[in-house]
Design a protein around this motif. Sequence first.
Motif, short mmCIF file in Angstrom:
data_model
loop_
_atom_site.label_atom_id
_atom_site.label_comp_id
_atom_site.label_asym_id
_atom_site.label_seq_id
_atom_site.Cartn_x
_atom_site.Cartn_y
_atom_site.Cartn_z
N PRO A 106 0.64 -1.37 0.12
CA PRO A 106 0.33 -0.08 -0.37
C PRO A 106 0.86 1.26 0.50
O PRO A 106 1.86 1.34 0.83
CB PRO A 106 -0.70 -0.34 1.92
N ALA A 107 0.55 2.53 -0.97
CA ALA A 107 1.11 3.59 -0.48
C ALA A 107 0.85 4.24 0.75
O ALA A 107 -0.53 3.99 1.53
CB ALA A 107 0.40 4.44 -2.07
N SER A 108 1.99 4.89 0.87
CA SER A 108 1.99 5.17 2.61
C SER A 108 1.11 7.12 2.18
O SER A 108 1.43 7.73 0.52
CB SER A 108 2.88 5.50 2.94
N ASP A 109 1.38 8.04 3.29
CA ASP A 109 0.88 9.80 2.53
C ASP A 109 2.49 10.48 1.70
O ASP A 109 2.03 10.69 1.31
CB ASP A 109 0.01 9.79 3.96
N ALA A 110 2.84 9.91 2.24
CA ALA A 110 4.12 10.24 1.73
C ALA A 110 5.01 10.27 0.18
O ALA A 110 5.09 11.10 -0.48
CB ALA A 110 5.77 10.39 2.70
N GLU A 111 4.68 8.72 0.17
CA GLU A 111 4.84 8.09 -1.50
C GLU A 111 4.85 6.87 -1.59
O GLU A 111 5.20 5.81 -0.10
CB GLU A 111 6.76 8.75 -1.36
N PRO A 112 4.94 5.65 -2.02
CA PRO A 112 4.56 5.12 -2.11
C PRO A 112 5.57 3.86 -1.21
O PRO A 112 7.47 3.72 -1.52
CB PRO A 112 4.62 4.76 -3.91
N VAL A 113 5.03 2.99 -0.88
CA VAL A 113 5.85 2.09 -0.33
C VAL A 113 6.28 0.87 -1.61
O VAL A 113 5.88 0.14 -1.85
CB VAL A 113 5.51 1.42 1.08
N THR A 114 7.24 0.76 -1.42
CA THR A 114 8.11 0.04 -2.03
C THR A 114 8.36 -1.28 -1.72
O THR A 114 9.22 -3.03 -2.96
CB THR A 114 9.84 0.85 -3.61
N GLY A 115 8.38 -1.88 -0.87
CA GLY A 115 8.28 -3.45 -0.42
C GLY A 115 8.78 -2.83 1.13
O GLY A 115 8.59 -2.30 1.56
N GLY A 116 8.11 -4.12 2.29
CA GLY A 116 8.05 -4.49 2.85
C GLY A 116 9.90 -4.65 3.08
O GLY A 116 10.83 -4.91 2.81
N ILE A 117 9.45 -4.63 4.12
CA ILE A 117 11.10 -4.55 5.70
C ILE A 117 11.39 -6.06 6.28
O ILE A 117 10.65 -6.56 6.15
CB ILE A 117 10.96 -3.39 6.34
N PRO A 118 12.67 -6.00 5.83
CA PRO A 118 13.21 -7.85 6.51
C PRO A 118 12.18 -8.05 8.01
O PRO A 118 12.80 -6.89 8.82
CB PRO A 118 14.44 -7.44 5.96
N LEU A 119 12.47 -9.13 8.15
CA LEU A 119 11.92 -8.54 9.96
C LEU A 119 13.23 -8.98 10.51
O LEU A 119 14.27 -9.67 10.00
CB LEU A 119 10.94 -10.26 10.24
N ASP A 120 13.41 -8.74 11.28
CA ASP A 120 14.93 -8.78 11.87
C ASP A 120 15.28 -10.03 13.09
O ASP A 120 16.22 -10.49 13.30
CB ASP A 120 14.89 -7.46 13.37
N ARG A 121 13.97 -11.22 13.01
CA ARG A 121 15.02 -12.19 13.66
C ARG A 121 14.47 -13.45 12.77
O ARG A 121 14.34 -13.02 11.68
CB ARG A 121 13.86 -12.43 14.61
N LEU A 122 15.42 -14.34 12.83
CA LEU A 122 15.56 -15.45 12.09
C LEU A 122 13.83 -16.23 11.67
O LEU A 122 13.74 -17.09 11.02
CB LEU A 122 16.50 -16.79 11.51
N GLU A 123 13.31 -16.38 12.94
CA GLU A 123 11.66 -16.94 13.48
C GLU A 123 11.07 -16.53 13.09
O GLU A 123 10.94 -15.29 12.14
CB GLU A 123 11.59 -16.66 14.95
N GLY A 124 10.48 -18.08 11.90
CA GLY A 124 9.45 -17.42 11.58
C GLY A 124 10.35 -17.34 9.91
O GLY A 124 8.91 -16.87 8.86
N GLY A 125 10.68 -16.86 9.82
CA GLY A 125 11.97 -17.29 8.46
C GLY A 125 11.89 -18.55 7.40
O GLY A 125 10.76 -19.68 7.97
#
Length: 344
Positions: A215-234
């Motif tokens: 989804p696009a943000s108020d400022a600019e389009p979001v171009t991708g999700g941020i990597p999760l900071d833990r290996l759990e769930g990967g």
Amino acid sequence: MQQQFYILSTALLLFLACSREEGVDSGQPGETAVCFTATADAQMTKATTTSLLSDNAKVSVYAWMGSDLSTSASTAPAHSNNYTVKNNNSNGSLTPVGSAMKVQTGVAYFFYALSTNSDAAVPALNGDYTTEVLVNGVDYLMAVAKNSNQGYTFQANGNSDVPLTFSHLATRVVLTVQPADADGYTSADALSVSIASIDGTGSYIDLSASAIHWPASDAEPVTGGIPLDRLEGGQKKEAQKEASGQQKFTVSFILLPVSSPAQGIPVQLNFTGLKFEDAATGVNKSYTAQLKGSGANSLVLEGGKTYNFDVRISRHSASFSAPEVVSWEEVETDVDNMKEETTS
């Protein structure tokens, strides 16, 4: 990051039309059943060619009236149907789950198709042209059939085959792990690799743009999700060791496309029986790192691309090369069918 619809400019292997059973009703008067073929990319450097879609992979096909979006009378599809891929001697077709799709004769249609290239469920539409939220580890494929923006018009008892050319929308990361030139390991019994998932919150496939979006943000389009900071769930996979006598391992992961200005993807390499020169016995040893998709200070993983990392292991460190970026289909090492498990 907006991934454009991509078709590899190599030779194409056209699958045979789906078979029709004798005596099957093609539909009510003014209707006809539609069959779908699939197209696979033929690798010029390979001795043999293989299907782009796995046998029994799930596919969903959507039909709109008109020749393209600008001529369609409705933003909602006029028809939809579910299929499985059936391959036979390098040829195949889409077999409907239940009855065939039936459309009006004398009316132009265009088609979108989605697949997970496996028995995983195809994400359903959550809007006229967008899907439900996506997850990592799935080979999302998409095909568009517009007949050069003329649409497909069918007649009773006429040709009703529609060719579908699929392309990858997710991204692939391939790690080739081997000893460093200086103080590198001499042997290893096994290697398992864990990689963090891309945060897929809010992600979806936009059929009209043939791409994965956030989804696009108020400022600019979001171009991708941020990597999760833990290996759990990967994802965690056992790396494939090359020919006997070699100490090189290869492992592959499928991720959602991502664009992040600073953060990398956490990855951990867990060796079993790792041995160095002058060591009497092997040890179990782990290395951790942050993968960068492009450049030293950014992470960009585009859909339909493969990012090949060369990883060199020494006694005290693991070094990662800048990735070689190629089209997904250009990778010749078949590492996608290895056993995969999700870490908890």
